[in-house]
Design a protein around this motif. Structure first.
Motif: not given
Length: 88
Positions: A25-36, A63-76
């Motif tokens: 889901i592209e919010i704007n060219p510099s902000k994108i969310i990838y759901f897994i 921008d050019d940084e990626y941030h991993y965010c786990p869901l449902n109390d899962k770990k990396f």
């Protein structure tokens, strides 16, 4: 044991589909969310008998940084990140 299960699955025409899906889901060219999502389906004799879709995490690109965010109390999960790196 795995060999017996495989033989029974072949005999009864049971197919298990277990895969990871990504939704961008592209919010704007510099902000994108990838759901897994983890998708699991069981097919018996050509008919879908059960299915589930479970959200695993999302990856936020700012921008050019990626941030991993786990869901449902899962770990990396390193395997999810490896799969993700194949699609970008």
């Amino acid at each position: 044991m795995d060999k017996i299960k495989s033989m029974l699955d072949d005999l009864l025409k049971i197919e298990n589909i277990d895969k990871i899906r990504f939704k961008k889901i592209e919010i704007n060219p510099s902000k994108i969310i990838y759901f897994i999502f983890h998708e699991n389906e069981k097919i018996f004799d050509g008919e879908l008998t059960s299915a589930s879709i479970e959200p695993e995490a999302f990856i936020l690109k700012t921008d050019d940084e990626y941030h991993y965010c786990p869901l449902n109390d899962k770990k990396f999960d390193e395997d999810l990140v490896k799969e993700f790196s194949k699609i970008i």
